[in-house]
Design a protein around this motif. Structure first.
Motif, PDB file in Angstrom:
ATOM      1  N   LEU A  60      -5.384  13.825   1.715  1.00  0.00           N
ATOM      2  CA  LEU A  60      -4.389  13.388   1.100  1.00  0.00           C
ATOM      3  C   LEU A  60      -4.769  12.157   1.224  1.00  0.00           C
ATOM      4  O   LEU A  60      -4.315  11.153   0.638  1.00  0.00           O
ATOM      5  CB  LEU A  60      -3.394  14.194   1.960  1.00  0.00           C
ATOM      6  N   LEU A  61      -4.955  11.799   2.743  1.00  0.00           N
ATOM      7  CA  LEU A  61      -4.813  10.132   3.059  1.00  0.00           C
ATOM      8  C   LEU A  61      -5.782   9.780   2.071  1.00  0.00           C
ATOM      9  O   LEU A  61      -6.788   9.776   2.714  1.00  0.00           O
ATOM     10  CB  LEU A  61      -4.584   9.513   4.031  1.00  0.00           C
ATOM     11  N   ASP A  62      -6.077   8.035   2.313  1.00  0.00           N
ATOM     12  CA  ASP A  62      -7.235   7.877   1.399  1.00  0.00           C
ATOM     13  C   ASP A  62      -8.597   7.749   2.160  1.00  0.00           C
ATOM     14  O   ASP A  62      -8.200   7.669   3.655  1.00  0.00           O
ATOM     15  CB  ASP A  62      -6.675   6.085   0.732  1.00  0.00           C
ATOM     16  N   PRO A  63      -9.336   7.596   2.298  1.00  0.00           N
ATOM     17  CA  PRO A  63     -10.425   7.900   3.354  1.00  0.00           C
ATOM     18  C   PRO A  63     -10.929   6.394   4.076  1.00  0.00           C
ATOM     19  O   PRO A  63     -11.244   7.307   5.422  1.00  0.00           O
ATOM     20  CB  PRO A  63     -12.173   7.591   2.238  1.00  0.00           C
ATOM     21  N   CYS A  64      -9.828   5.383   4.033  1.00  0.00           N
ATOM     22  CA  CYS A  64     -10.087   4.313   4.695  1.00  0.00           C
ATOM     23  C   CYS A  64      -9.398   4.540   5.806  1.00  0.00           C
ATOM     24  O   CYS A  64      -9.666   3.553   6.834  1.00  0.00           O
ATOM     25  CB  CYS A  64     -10.236   2.904   3.881  1.00  0.00           C
ATOM     26  N   VAL A  65      -8.266   5.438   5.897  1.00  0.00           N
ATOM     27  CA  VAL A  65      -6.970   5.624   7.033  1.00  0.00           C
ATOM     28  C   VAL A  65      -7.624   6.604   7.613  1.00  0.00           C
ATOM     29  O   VAL A  65      -8.467   7.556   7.488  1.00  0.00           O
ATOM     30  CB  VAL A  65      -6.249   6.283   6.493  1.00  0.00           C
ATOM     31  N   ALA A  85      18.660  -0.438   4.201  1.00  0.00           N
ATOM     32  CA  ALA A  85      17.844  -1.142   5.419  1.00  0.00           C
ATOM     33  C   ALA A  85      17.740  -2.437   5.526  1.00  0.00           C
ATOM     34  O   ALA A  85      17.654  -3.171   4.504  1.00  0.00           O
ATOM     35  CB  ALA A  85      16.513  -0.403   6.003  1.00  0.00           C
ATOM     36  N   PRO A  86      17.835  -3.163   7.129  1.00  0.00           N
ATOM     37  CA  PRO A  86      17.165  -4.363   7.260  1.00  0.00           C
ATOM     38  C   PRO A  86      15.367  -4.696   6.181  1.00  0.00           C
ATOM     39  O   PRO A  86      14.846  -3.752   6.250  1.00  0.00           O
ATOM     40  CB  PRO A  86      16.990  -4.902   8.683  1.00  0.00           C
ATOM     41  N   GLU A  87      15.217  -6.247   6.319  1.00  0.00           N
ATOM     42  CA  GLU A  87      14.298  -6.179   5.626  1.00  0.00           C
ATOM     43  C   GLU A  87      13.235  -6.601   6.456  1.00  0.00           C
ATOM     44  O   GLU A  87      12.919  -7.092   7.137  1.00  0.00           O
ATOM     45  CB  GLU A  87      13.990  -7.769   4.594  1.00  0.00           C
ATOM     46  N   TYR A  88      11.727  -5.132   5.976  1.00  0.00           N
ATOM     47  CA  TYR A  88      10.794  -5.509   6.686  1.00  0.00           C
ATOM     48  C   TYR A  88       9.925  -5.498   5.739  1.00  0.00           C
ATOM     49  O   TYR A  88       9.031  -4.817   4.630  1.00  0.00           O
ATOM     50  CB  TYR A  88      10.559  -3.702   7.394  1.00  0.00           C
ATOM     51  N   ARG A  89       8.722  -6.268   6.288  1.00  0.00           N
ATOM     52  CA  ARG A  89       7.752  -6.346   5.045  1.00  0.00           C
ATOM     53  C   ARG A  89       6.327  -5.440   5.629  1.00  0.00           C
ATOM     54  O   ARG A  89       6.073  -6.256   7.221  1.00  0.00           O
ATOM     55  CB  ARG A  89       7.239  -7.470   4.298  1.00  0.00           C
ATOM     56  N   ASN A  90       5.045  -4.708   5.150  1.00  0.00           N
ATOM     57  CA  ASN A  90       3.773  -4.767   5.666  1.00  0.00           C
ATOM     58  C   ASN A  90       2.892  -5.377   4.597  1.00  0.00           C
ATOM     59  O   ASN A  90       3.072  -5.009   3.624  1.00  0.00           O
ATOM     60  CB  ASN A  90       3.903  -3.126   5.692  1.00  0.00           C
ATOM     61  N   GLY A  91       1.600  -4.229   5.150  1.00  0.00           N
ATOM     62  CA  GLY A  91       0.157  -4.676   3.969  1.00  0.00           C
ATOM     63  C   GLY A  91      -0.001  -3.752   3.495  1.00  0.00           C
ATOM     64  O   GLY A  91       0.442  -2.607   3.479  1.00  0.00           O
ATOM     65  N   SER A  92      -1.125  -3.225   3.126  1.00  0.00           N
ATOM     66  CA  SER A  92      -2.261  -2.233   2.138  1.00  0.00           C
ATOM     67  C   SER A  92      -1.954  -1.164   3.344  1.00  0.00           C
ATOM     68  O   SER A  92      -2.670  -1.188   4.220  1.00  0.00           O
ATOM     69  CB  SER A  92      -3.038  -2.751   1.355  1.00  0.00           C
ATOM     70  N   SER A  93      -2.385  -0.275   2.299  1.00  0.00           N
ATOM     71  CA  SER A  93      -2.724   0.960   3.082  1.00  0.00           C
ATOM     72  C   SER A  93      -4.194   1.138   3.711  1.00  0.00           C
ATOM     73  O   SER A  93      -4.027   1.770   5.011  1.00  0.00           O
ATOM     74  CB  SER A  93      -2.606   2.145   2.088  1.00  0.00           C
ATOM     75  N   CYS A  94      -5.291  -0.061   3.557  1.00  0.00           N
ATOM     76  CA  CYS A  94      -6.290   0.319   3.859  1.00  0.00           C
ATOM     77  C   CYS A  94      -6.505  -0.863   5.246  1.00  0.00           C
ATOM     78  O   CYS A  94      -7.859  -0.984   5.671  1.00  0.00           O
ATOM     79  CB  CYS A  94      -7.533  -0.196   3.292  1.00  0.00           C
ATOM     80  N   ASP A  95      -5.264  -1.569   5.689  1.00  0.00           N
ATOM     81  CA  ASP A  95      -5.620  -2.553   6.492  1.00  0.00           C
ATOM     82  C   ASP A  95      -5.509  -2.142   7.763  1.00  0.00           C
ATOM     83  O   ASP A  95      -5.233  -0.916   8.282  1.00  0.00           O
ATOM     84  CB  ASP A  95      -4.592  -3.010   6.399  1.00  0.00           C
ATOM     85  N   PRO A  96      -7.082  -2.154   8.108  1.00  0.00           N
ATOM     86  CA  PRO A  96      -7.476  -1.686   9.888  1.00  0.00           C
ATOM     87  C   PRO A  96      -6.109  -2.276  10.545  1.00  0.00           C
ATOM     88  O   PRO A  96      -6.838  -1.729  11.774  1.00  0.00           O
ATOM     89  CB  PRO A  96      -8.702  -1.855   9.878  1.00  0.00           C
ATOM     90  N   SER A  97      -5.783  -2.936  10.807  1.00  0.00           N
ATOM     91  CA  SER A  97      -4.701  -3.994  11.688  1.00  0.00           C
ATOM     92  C   SER A  97      -3.305  -2.982  11.955  1.00  0.00           C
ATOM     93  O   SER A  97      -2.946  -3.129  12.551  1.00  0.00           O
ATOM     94  CB  SER A  97      -4.418  -5.220  10.893  1.00  0.00           C
ATOM     95  N   LEU A  98      -3.497  -2.157  10.904  1.00  0.00           N
ATOM     96  CA  LEU A  98      -1.010  -1.481  10.678  1.00  0.00           C
ATOM     97  C   LEU A  98      -1.804  -0.082  11.032  1.00  0.00           C
ATOM     98  O   LEU A  98      -3.057   0.647  11.921  1.00  0.00           O
ATOM     99  CB  LEU A  98      -1.399  -1.202   8.622  1.00  0.00           C
ATOM    100  N   VAL A  99      -0.646  -0.020  11.708  1.00  0.00           N
ATOM    101  CA  VAL A  99      -0.317   2.056  12.635  1.00  0.00           C
ATOM    102  C   VAL A  99       0.239   2.302  11.275  1.00  0.00           C
ATOM    103  O   VAL A  99       1.438   2.221  10.780  1.00  0.00           O
ATOM    104  CB  VAL A  99       1.005   1.263  12.913  1.00  0.00           C
TER     105      VAL A  99
END
Length: 368
Positions: free
Chosen positions: A161-166, A50-64
């Motif tokens: 299953l998901l990290d508590p920070c999510v 797929a085309p390149e996509y980059r994103n942050g860490s799993s605990c970043d609160p700004s992420l979808v």
């Protein structure tokens, strides 16, 4: 096209182009577990990058945050779903995927991880292992064998299953494509004490989701006495995981599954326990975010038309799946709307239409 994006049925352009001509071997997609072993699967299923996509860490609160299951039978659908989300996201770098893979999947979570990573090499995502023995003894027989797959119940365990920070997540099934900006769905506010949000269908016959024995029981049927329950499809949900964990909703759902094992109160897999716990207390989301039922019913898988109104998400819930019908050269007209997001290597080598946007999906007038 509407001012808010999305697509109207009248905007849809007929997509009767060329079919994908891949025919998978007879051992694939014939049953829940009728797929090759992991090493063979990696060679059988190859996806274009797929085309390149980059994103942050799993605990970043700004992420979808998006959660999806990942298994050997539906892998092709999962890859197409991810591709569609990223294709139409206003900020694809702000999307983080949490994949839930069964511990004993024939391909093994490691092989599935490798296949996804080779398709989206710049994408940051997590693969969480779901132990099927957590739920296997709670599952009762359903009207369709595929609905008995333990991974269908993984959504019940997202809080664990998901990290508590999510603290919040969008759950998506693997048999859908998104044709609008996922940020719009993410922005849904869960008002009051509501734990989940989903499109509701209050004109549906709610009584059919439970057996006559349930409705005739004066104690069990009273669960809806203080609510106005409406049907909703659990394949697209916005979930507040903080409230989910605090309210111990996994155990509330499991309680109804245990009752089902003792007294048959429903026939339709993982949906009814969610209805029992949440129906009547769901944050209602616009229907455009789940144009479901495109896979037909749970028996015949016949062709279906779209619901009236704009479309932001197309969902092939039901027996028929677009990749299987396209490969068999017996597609329904709306299956061609899924095809542009298919990154399967063999299919991608055949001629296919350009990627769709919410303003360019087709008018198949005889089916609308």
């Amino acid at each position: 096209m509407t001012a808010n994006g999305g697509l109207f049925r009248s905007d849809l352009l007929g997509l009767f182009g060329f079919f994908a001509v891949l025919i998978l071997s007879s051992s694939f997609c014939l049953g829940i577990r009728s797929v090759p072993d992991g090493a063979d699967l990696a060679g059988l299923l190859r996806f274009n990058e797929a085309p390149e996509y980059r994103n942050g860490s799993s605990c970043d609160p700004s992420l979808v945050h998006i959660a999806m299951t990942l298994d050997s039978e539906y892998l092709r659908g999962s890859v197409a779903a991810v591709h569609s989300v990223l294709k139409h996201a206003s900020c694809p770098e702000n999307v983080y995927f949490h994949f839930i893979a069964a511990e004993f999947d024939p391909a093994s979570p490691r092989v599935l991880n490798r296949l996804v990573r080779s398709t989206f090499p710049s994408l940051r995502f997590s693969v969480h292992i779901f132990r099927e023995d957590k739920v296997i003894n709670l599952i009762s027989s359903s009207i369709r064998q595929a609905l008995e797959n333990p991974l269908n119940y993984a959504r019940n365990y997202l809080g664990d299953l998901l990290d508590p920070c999510v603290e919040r997540v969008i759950y998506l099934d693997s048999d859908l494509v998104v044709v609008d900006d996922i940020q719009k769905l993410w922005s849904t506010k869960l008002t009051g004490s509501r734990v989940i949000g989903a499109p509701e269908y209050c004109h549906a016959n709610f009584t059919k989701y439970f057996t006559p024995g349930f409705w005739s029981d004066p104690v069990m049927s009273r669960v809806f006495a203080s609510r106005r329950p409406c049907y909703f499809n659990t394949g697209v949900m916005v979930m507040d995981l903080v409230r989910w964990r605090e309210g111990n909703y996994r155990k509330r759902i499991a309680m109804w599954m245990e009752i089902q094992r003792q007294r048959r109160i429903y026939d339709l897999g993982s949906l009814p326990p969610f209805l029992l716990v949440f129906a009547g207390n769901v944050e209602s989301i616009d229907h455009r975010w789940n144009q479901h039922g495109l896979g037909g019913d749970n028996v015949r898988g016949s062709c279906r038309s779209l619901h009236p109104g704009p479309v932001s998400l197309l969902h092939w819930s039901g027996k028929g799946k677009p990749w299987a019908r396209l490969d068999a050269k017996t597609p329904c007209p709306l299956d061609h709307l899924w095809e542009p997001y298919d990154l399967h290597h063999e299919s991608s080598m055949s001629s296919k239409t350009n990627d769709l946007s919410s303003a360019s999906v087709a008018g198949l007038s005889s089916y609308l």
